[in-house]
Design a protein around this motif. Structure first.
Motif, PDB file in Angstrom:
ATOM      1  N   GLU A 147       0.876  -1.182   0.000  1.00  0.00           N
ATOM      2  CA  GLU A 147       0.000   0.000   0.000  1.00  0.00           C
ATOM      3  C   GLU A 147       0.909   1.226   0.000  1.00  0.00           C
ATOM      4  O   GLU A 147       2.047   1.172   0.488  1.00  0.00           O
ATOM      5  CB  GLU A 147      -0.922   0.021   1.226  1.00  0.00           C
ATOM      6  CG  GLU A 147      -0.192   0.110   2.557  1.00  0.00           C
ATOM      7  CD  GLU A 147      -1.113   0.347   3.761  1.00  0.00           C
ATOM      8  OE1 GLU A 147      -2.330   0.234   3.647  1.00  0.00           O
ATOM      9  OE2 GLU A 147      -0.575   0.663   4.843  1.00  0.00           O
ATOM     10  N   ARG A 179       0.873  -6.840  -4.546  1.00  0.00           N
ATOM     11  CA  ARG A 179       0.364  -7.873  -3.638  1.00  0.00           C
ATOM     12  C   ARG A 179       0.408  -9.207  -4.355  1.00  0.00           C
ATOM     13  O   ARG A 179      -0.028  -9.293  -5.518  1.00  0.00           O
ATOM     14  CB  ARG A 179      -1.085  -7.574  -3.201  1.00  0.00           C
ATOM     15  CG  ARG A 179      -1.183  -6.312  -2.405  1.00  0.00           C
ATOM     16  CD  ARG A 179      -2.601  -5.996  -1.945  1.00  0.00           C
ATOM     17  NE  ARG A 179      -2.624  -4.643  -1.409  1.00  0.00           N
ATOM     18  CZ  ARG A 179      -3.698  -4.003  -0.968  1.00  0.00           C
ATOM     19  NH1 ARG A 179      -4.871  -4.609  -0.989  1.00  0.00           N
ATOM     20  NH2 ARG A 179      -3.618  -2.777  -0.502  1.00  0.00           N
ATOM     21  N   GLU A 181      -1.360 -11.646  -4.898  1.00  0.00           N
ATOM     22  CA  GLU A 181      -2.756 -12.102  -4.818  1.00  0.00           C
ATOM     23  C   GLU A 181      -2.849 -13.593  -5.148  1.00  0.00           C
ATOM     24  O   GLU A 181      -2.236 -14.057  -6.106  1.00  0.00           O
ATOM     25  CB  GLU A 181      -3.631 -11.323  -5.804  1.00  0.00           C
ATOM     26  CG  GLU A 181      -3.714  -9.825  -5.553  1.00  0.00           C
ATOM     27  CD  GLU A 181      -4.667  -9.448  -4.433  1.00  0.00           C
ATOM     28  OE1 GLU A 181      -5.267 -10.362  -3.823  1.00  0.00           O
ATOM     29  OE2 GLU A 181      -4.789  -8.243  -4.156  1.00  0.00           O
ATOM     30  N   THR A 191      -4.977  -7.444  -9.753  1.00  0.00           N
ATOM     31  CA  THR A 191      -3.689  -7.824 -10.321  1.00  0.00           C
ATOM     32  C   THR A 191      -2.640  -7.792  -9.206  1.00  0.00           C
ATOM     33  O   THR A 191      -2.910  -7.289  -8.115  1.00  0.00           O
ATOM     34  CB  THR A 191      -3.281  -6.828 -11.427  1.00  0.00           C
ATOM     35  OG1 THR A 191      -3.439  -5.504 -10.921  1.00  0.00           O
ATOM     36  CG2 THR A 191      -4.143  -6.987 -12.663  1.00  0.00           C
ATOM     37  N   GLN A 196      -2.276   2.834  -6.745  1.00  0.00           N
ATOM     38  CA  GLN A 196      -3.227   3.376  -5.776  1.00  0.00           C
ATOM     39  C   GLN A 196      -3.132   4.897  -5.726  1.00  0.00           C
ATOM     40  O   GLN A 196      -2.073   5.473  -6.002  1.00  0.00           O
ATOM     41  CB  GLN A 196      -2.916   2.836  -4.376  1.00  0.00           C
ATOM     42  CG  GLN A 196      -3.209   1.363  -4.208  1.00  0.00           C
ATOM     43  CD  GLN A 196      -2.969   0.915  -2.776  1.00  0.00           C
ATOM     44  OE1 GLN A 196      -1.899   1.163  -2.225  1.00  0.00           O
ATOM     45  NE2 GLN A 196      -3.952   0.267  -2.174  1.00  0.00           N
ATOM     46  N   GLU A 198      -3.877   7.310  -2.695  1.00  0.00           N
ATOM     47  CA  GLU A 198      -4.274   7.286  -1.283  1.00  0.00           C
ATOM     48  C   GLU A 198      -4.043   8.652  -0.653  1.00  0.00           C
ATOM     49  O   GLU A 198      -3.114   9.371  -1.017  1.00  0.00           O
ATOM     50  CB  GLU A 198      -3.476   6.228  -0.522  1.00  0.00           C
ATOM     51  CG  GLU A 198      -3.745   4.822  -1.013  1.00  0.00           C
ATOM     52  CD  GLU A 198      -3.343   3.760  -0.008  1.00  0.00           C
ATOM     53  OE1 GLU A 198      -4.252   3.165   0.602  1.00  0.00           O
ATOM     54  OE2 GLU A 198      -2.143   3.521   0.164  1.00  0.00           O
ATOM     55  N   GLU A 268     -15.388  -3.980  -4.837  1.00  0.00           N
ATOM     56  CA  GLU A 268     -14.837  -2.753  -4.246  1.00  0.00           C
ATOM     57  C   GLU A 268     -14.092  -1.887  -5.266  1.00  0.00           C
ATOM     58  O   GLU A 268     -13.238  -2.373  -5.999  1.00  0.00           O
ATOM     59  CB  GLU A 268     -13.888  -3.150  -3.117  1.00  0.00           C
ATOM     60  CG  GLU A 268     -13.260  -1.983  -2.412  1.00  0.00           C
ATOM     61  CD  GLU A 268     -12.227  -2.425  -1.379  1.00  0.00           C
ATOM     62  OE1 GLU A 268     -12.436  -3.456  -0.705  1.00  0.00           O
ATOM     63  OE2 GLU A 268     -11.198  -1.748  -1.263  1.00  0.00           O
ATOM     64  N   LEU A 269     -14.438  -0.610  -5.269  1.00  0.00           N
ATOM     65  CA  LEU A 269     -13.706   0.378  -6.064  1.00  0.00           C
ATOM     66  C   LEU A 269     -12.727   1.122  -5.162  1.00  0.00           C
ATOM     67  O   LEU A 269     -11.608   1.442  -5.544  1.00  0.00           O
ATOM     68  CB  LEU A 269     -14.711   1.343  -6.708  1.00  0.00           C
ATOM     69  CG  LEU A 269     -14.226   2.656  -7.311  1.00  0.00           C
ATOM     70  CD1 LEU A 269     -13.217   2.414  -8.425  1.00  0.00           C
ATOM     71  CD2 LEU A 269     -15.412   3.444  -7.865  1.00  0.00           C
ATOM     72  N   GLU A 320      -8.726   7.750   5.964  1.00  0.00           N
ATOM     73  CA  GLU A 320      -8.006   7.385   4.741  1.00  0.00           C
ATOM     74  C   GLU A 320      -8.947   6.984   3.606  1.00  0.00           C
ATOM     75  O   GLU A 320      -9.520   5.899   3.634  1.00  0.00           O
ATOM     76  CB  GLU A 320      -7.078   6.198   5.037  1.00  0.00           C
ATOM     77  CG  GLU A 320      -6.391   5.671   3.777  1.00  0.00           C
ATOM     78  CD  GLU A 320      -5.830   4.273   3.961  1.00  0.00           C
ATOM     79  OE1 GLU A 320      -4.604   4.137   4.005  1.00  0.00           O
ATOM     80  OE2 GLU A 320      -6.644   3.316   4.083  1.00  0.00           O
ATOM     81  N   GLY A 324      -8.098   2.665  -6.125  1.00  0.00           N
ATOM     82  CA  GLY A 324      -7.201   2.104  -7.130  1.00  0.00           C
ATOM     83  C   GLY A 324      -7.333   2.840  -8.455  1.00  0.00           C
ATOM     84  O   GLY A 324      -8.445   3.145  -8.888  1.00  0.00           O
TER      85      GLY A 324
HETATM   86  N1  GAP Z   1      -4.185   1.652   2.469  1.00  0.00           N
HETATM   87  C1  GAP Z   1      -5.412   0.931   2.497  1.00  0.00           C
HETATM   88  C2  GAP Z   1      -5.531  -0.010   1.385  1.00  0.00           C
HETATM   89  O1  GAP Z   1      -4.580  -0.299   0.688  1.00  0.00           O
HETATM   90  P1  GAP Z   1      -7.215  -1.606   0.206  1.00  0.00           P
HETATM   91  O2  GAP Z   1      -8.712  -1.671   0.303  1.00  0.00           O
HETATM   92  O3  GAP Z   1      -6.466  -2.855   0.446  1.00  0.00           O
HETATM   93  O4  GAP Z   1      -6.790  -0.478   1.236  1.00  0.00           O
HETATM   94  C3  GAP Z   1      -7.317   0.234  -1.627  1.00  0.00           C
HETATM   95  O5  GAP Z   1      -6.805  -1.001  -1.203  1.00  0.00           O
HETATM   96  C4  GAP Z   1      -7.731   0.150  -3.079  1.00  0.00           C
HETATM   97  O6  GAP Z   1      -6.635  -0.311  -3.885  1.00  0.00           O
HETATM   98  C5  GAP Z   1      -8.853  -0.862  -3.360  1.00  0.00           C
HETATM   99  O7  GAP Z   1     -10.112  -0.338  -3.064  1.00  0.00           O
HETATM  100  C6  GAP Z   1      -8.661  -1.104  -4.855  1.00  0.00           C
HETATM  101  O8  GAP Z   1      -9.220  -0.040  -5.605  1.00  0.00           O
HETATM  102  C7  GAP Z   1      -7.132  -1.039  -4.985  1.00  0.00           C
HETATM  103  N2  GAP Z   1      -6.586  -2.421  -4.974  1.00  0.00           N
HETATM  104  C8  GAP Z   1      -6.281  -3.166  -3.892  1.00  0.00           C
HETATM  105  N3  GAP Z   1      -5.791  -4.367  -4.272  1.00  0.00           N
HETATM  106  C9  GAP Z   1      -5.785  -4.374  -5.619  1.00  0.00           C
HETATM  107  C10 GAP Z   1      -5.389  -5.334  -6.618  1.00  0.00           C
HETATM  108  N4  GAP Z   1      -4.849  -6.515  -6.284  1.00  0.00           N
HETATM  109  N5  GAP Z   1      -5.537  -5.009  -7.928  1.00  0.00           N
HETATM  110  C11 GAP Z   1      -6.046  -3.803  -8.293  1.00  0.00           C
HETATM  111  N6  GAP Z   1      -6.424  -2.862  -7.389  1.00  0.00           N
HETATM  112  C12 GAP Z   1      -6.300  -3.135  -6.078  1.00  0.00           C
END
Ligand code: GAP
Length: 464
Positions: A147, A179, A181, A191, A196, A198, A268-269, A320, A324
């Motif tokens: 993050e 990440r 994933e 992905t 991000q 933030e 989630e957006l 916060e 994304g």
């Molecule tokens: N700092 C808090 C945080 O990172 P999160 O909900 O894990 O919160 C925020 O991530 C945003 O980042 C998500 O709502 C999404 O839009 C984006 N995001 C998180 N993981 C993602 C992934 N693997 N691929 C694309 N976008 C991702």
């Protein structure tokens, strides 16, 4: 009208140069995507829109750009080393592996069996090694940030003191996160490498935190509206207490209708979280636990704040909003997708992108590409517009084909140079959405287009 499903966008994105599957010449790399000539423009426009809106239009937010690789201790004390896990289970029958929280009916999605191993944690931070070290040297271990937020927290004091900020104020950052994933997929939705945007908004421990969460939710709904995302395709999800992240006391997720064809269309957006004072205190050298023991014996700084009016020192709380880039781009593309039938009964795709996001603002098209005077005039118009707005020259097809191509990539205006233009120094401006045409003097063209390229309106933020 929005896209009926993500696949429609995948095919448009590849056909028209927005997004390509990554590493295709070697058979691809699962869930990795490369942004093409139009995709990179669209992403940049989304990021610029966000930055202008959150940093420039307000008076209470600063920007930073921190390292992607931070000291490993950042991730120890942020809690990511211990808790940034997905829980995995294996099907004993077919050996397939899944995230435990994604199995809803206890049945293996591969073979239908219900015989699972115990769930075990899998840390999703991507690891790397720093320096020319041995493969098994544990001191060289580092992480690619999962993050962007932590790069903000560790710079809280630097920003606050250098910019002489008083609470409340925020720090914004946009950049890549990573990440590992377990189940990436659905195009650019999930992905392993993503971007991000933030913002950490620092407030007093006695502020009305829940109200501030609501405030930021409203602000983001406005911003999404200015990008052309329809309110009816957004849904607010109050994360239940049991599902909150370890640092959060309240989180509202803004969900988008990414799967209109499914019974459960929402994903989630973004999330808007009240992160309490967890992050600033966990990275601070002076914070002690209930027994008076330092919670962070490695930190050399104290990230507390002295509040002049109350003469009190405390760790600020944080609201916060985290969104994304890629998921915003996907929502924008899905909402902009529309179809229109012409006089000949042919159906055309029109990407009704907000003008501020359109990769190309105006395409300059010569009606006859074998007429040097027309081509010369069209190219000169392109060059004269370029300092003011993104323009391209295109003569690679008949005018009907050229219009259709520009409609499909969301170009708001086509400017056609014809024989008459040589006489009257005027061109035809065609509107993407209405297909209406009007004649405009070349001398007035830049101003005319700029006026019509205004972004969808967004209400100016109220001060908190
Ligand atoms: N700092 C808090 C945080 O990172 P999160 O909900 O894990 O919160 C925020 O991530 C945003 O980042 C998500 O709502 C999404 O839009 C984006 N995001 C998180 N993981 C993602 C992934 N693997 N691929 C694309 N976008 C991702």
């Amino acid at each position: 009208m929005a896209a009926p499903n993500i696949d429609t966008i995948v095919s448009l994105a590849k056909r028209r140069g927005f997004v390509f599957p990554s590493s295709e010449v070697y058979g691809g790399l699962g869930s990795a995507w490369d942004y093409g000539p139009l995709g990179v423009e669209l992403c940049n426009n989304v990021k610029q829109s966000w930055w202008r809106w959150i940093v420039y239009d307000r008076d209470d937010i600063e920007g930073v750009d921190s390292s992607i690789i931070l000291n490993r201790l950042v991730w120890k004390y942020s809690g990511h080393e211990a808790t940034f896990n997905d829980w995995l289970i294996d099907c004993r029958k077919c050996k397939a592996r899944f995230r435990a929280d994604k199995i809803s009916d206890n049945k293996c999605p591969s073979c239908g069996a219900s015989d699972w191993t115990e769930a075990r944690p899998f840390n999703t931070m991507l690891q790397t090694k720093l320096g020319a070290v041995a493969d098994d040297d544990p001191t060289a271990l580092a992480y690619l940030r999962p993050e962007t937020a932590q790069g903000i927290f560790i710079n809280f004091l630097n920003v606050q003191t250098t910019m002489r900020r008083k609470l409340p104020f925020g720090i914004a950052q946009v950049g890549k996160s990573f990440r590992n994933e377990v189940t990436p997929g659905n195009f650019i939705l999930r992905t392993r490498e993503f971007e991000q945007m933030e913002m950490e908004y620092f407030v007093s421990p006695t502020a009305e935190h829940s109200k501030l969460v609501d405030y930021w939710v409203e602000q983001y709904l406005e911003w999404f509206g200015s990008l052309g995302i329809s309110r009816e395709n957004l849904f607010l999800y109050e994360v239940p207490e049991g599902d909150l992240a370890h640092y959060s006391k309240r989180t509202v997720d803004v969900m988008y209708r990414y799967f209109p064809e499914r019974e459960k269309p929402w994903e989630e957006l973004m999330g808007i979280a009240w992160r309490t004072d967890f992050d600033l205190s966990t990275h601070s050298k002076n914070k002690v636990d209930a027994e008076g023991k330092r919670i962070n014996p490695d930190s050399t700084e104290d990230l507390s704040y002295f509040d002049e009016p109350t003469k009190q020192r405390f760790y600020p709380h944080v609201i916060e909003p985290a969104v994304g880039v890629n998921r915003t781009v996907l929502a924008v593309l899905m909402d902009a997708f529309s179809e229109k039938t012409n006089d000949k009964g042919e159906t055309r795709v029109i990407l009704k992108l907000s003008p501020q996001l359109a990769p190309i603002k105006a395409a300059i098209l010569p009606l006859a590409k074998n007429k040097p005077e027309i081509v010369g005039m069209a190219k000169a118009i392109k060059r004269s517009l370029q300092p003011v707005l993104r323009a391209v020259y295109d003569d690679t097809g008949g005018i009907g084909k050229l219009y259709a191509r520009q409609d499909e990539i969301g170009t708001p205006f086509c400017v056609t140079v014809d024989h008459q233009s040589l006489e009257d120094e005027a061109v035809t401006v065609r509107d993407r959405d209405t297909w209406e045409q009007e004649r405009v003097k070349v001398a007035d063209l830049a101003e005319h287009l700029q006026k019509r390229l205004k972004p969808f309106p967004v209400t100016q933020p109220e001060t908190i």
